[in-house]
Design an enzyme around this catalytic site. Structure first.
Site, PDB file in Angstrom:
ATOM      1  N   LYS A 147     -14.177  10.354  -0.376  1.00 28.94           N
ATOM      2  CA  LYS A 147     -14.239   9.003   0.196  1.00 28.94           C
ATOM      3  C   LYS A 147     -15.515   8.845   1.028  1.00 28.94           C
ATOM      4  CE  LYS A 147      -9.312   8.497  -0.176  1.00 28.94           C
ATOM      5  NZ  LYS A 147      -7.963   8.649   0.391  1.00 28.94           N
TER       6      LYS A 147
ATOM      7  N   GLN B 235      -5.239   9.612   6.000  1.00 24.04           N
ATOM      8  CA  GLN B 235      -4.936  10.356   4.770  1.00 24.04           C
ATOM      9  C   GLN B 235      -3.515  10.909   4.834  1.00 24.04           C
ATOM     10  OE1 GLN B 235      -7.229  10.682   2.075  1.00 24.04           O
ATOM     11  NE2 GLN B 235      -5.397  11.431   1.054  1.00 24.04           N
TER      12      GLN B 235
ATOM     13  N   ASP C  64      -5.761   0.528   2.647  1.00 26.02           N
ATOM     14  CA  ASP C  64      -4.885   1.162   1.658  1.00 26.02           C
ATOM     15  C   ASP C  64      -3.801   0.192   1.188  1.00 26.02           C
ATOM     16  OD1 ASP C  64      -5.606   3.735   0.948  1.00 26.02           O
ATOM     17  OD2 ASP C  64      -4.683   4.665   2.711  1.00 26.02           O
TER      18      ASP C  64
END
Ligand code: NAP
Length: 283
Positions: free
Chosen positions: A52, A96, A119
């Site tokens: 990322k 994460q 997200d």
């Protein structure tokens, strides 16, 4: 012989588009920033976070990385998220998953400001997706849709089968196919006659988490087979949920693993971060 849906190429095109827009915003004095939080030292998570970070660099997006020790408390993590919520240099926040067991991932997701939830896991964003009125789409299902569009595959009027009903992949995937007028069936571990249901699919999405789970007898000739799975085979090599060698001769389109859905997920994260920055800066 199936046509390959090349996630590397399509994701590169998405990132190029994002990079051009980020550069244009930069000329107007607007920078784009993504904060990525990693708690603990899970090696797979570390790889995802590094990928990322690299994608941010490629797109001209500033990345703010927070690598926290495994003993971090939920209160400490939430306090960091609240600080980032208030930071105008941070347009997107991503924690994460999975987080260590002593932290409630629902509380972590709920702490992220919905407008920075790139997200799209916050219940507010999930609700927006449900009613078809959304800013962000969850990255993996959005990446699958982008891959389908890249090959002019429309779900409209098609039989679509999604194997898996997780909040992150299966459920939103089904919703996006439905929004594009697919006739969608969602399968899971209690589904009866799974192979027969899968064989009806014009578009078959596998998000199971089991190596080589989808075999040739589960696939209709000419179907588009999308493999979301990221597993390790008996030799420790990365492999998907689809038995690629067996299915490829039957399918019309297929995604490889690696090089299929994985890179798309990261590209869509970049796109969501750009969208967040534009919204927060009134663009
Ligand atoms: P998950 O939360 O474990 O969900 C797996 C789903 O598969 C569940 O709904 C489960 O059913 C279903 N399932 C398990 N065994 C089954 C069986 N025998 N028959 C039918 N359905 C079965 O996994 P996830 O987070 O959705 O991830 C799925 C896979 O995608 C994993 O390999 C993951 O690593 C990968 N992934 C890849 C990306 C990417 O960027 N490429 C992103 C996210 C995830 P129940 O609900 O009944 O238990």
């Amino acid at each position: 012989m199936a046509k390959i849906l090349d996630g590397k190429a399509v994701s590169a095109a998405v990132k190029e588009r994002v990079a051009a827009e980020v550069a244009a915003l930069g000329t107007e004095g607007v920078s784009v920033g993504l904060a990525v939080i990693l708690v603990g030292d899970d090696s797979a998570s570390r790889v995802y976070v590094n990928n990322k970070k690299k994608a941010c660099e490629a797109c001209g997006i500033r990345s703010f990385e927070y690598a926290l020790p495994a003993e971090t408390t939920q209160e400490e993590l939430v306090a960091l998220i609240e600080k980032l919520n208030a930071d105008p240099a941070v347009n997107g926040i991503l924690c994460q998953l999975p987080v260590p067991r002593h932290i409630d991932d629902k509380a972590v997701i709920a702490a992220i400001a919905p407008e920075k939830d790139v997200d799209a896991f916050h219940v507010a964003n999930v609700g927006h997706i449900m009613v078809g009125d959304y800013t962000f789409l969850p990255c993996t299902p959005a990446g699958v849709m982008e891959l389908l569009h890249s090959a002019d595959i429309s779900p409209e009027g098609k039989r679509c089968v999604v194997i898996g009903r997780s909040n992150i992949v299966g459920k939103p995937m089904a919703m996006l196919l439905l929004h594009e007028n697919g006739t969608v069936t969602v399968c899971h571990s209690r589904t009866k006659d799974l192979a027969a249901i899968c064989r009806e699919a014009d578009i078959l999405v596998a998000a199971v988490g089991r190596a080589k789970f989808v075999t040739a007898d589960m696939v209709k000739a000419g179907a588009a087979v999308i493999d979301v799975g990221m597993n390790r085979d008996e030799n420790g090599n990365l492999c998907g949920d689809v038995d690629y060698d067996a299915v490829e001769p039957v399918a019309g389109y297929i995604t490889p693993v690696p090089g299929g859905v994985g890179p798309m997920t990261i590209a869509m994260l970049m796109q969501n971060t750009l969208t967040a920055a534009k919204q927060q800066n009134g663009r």
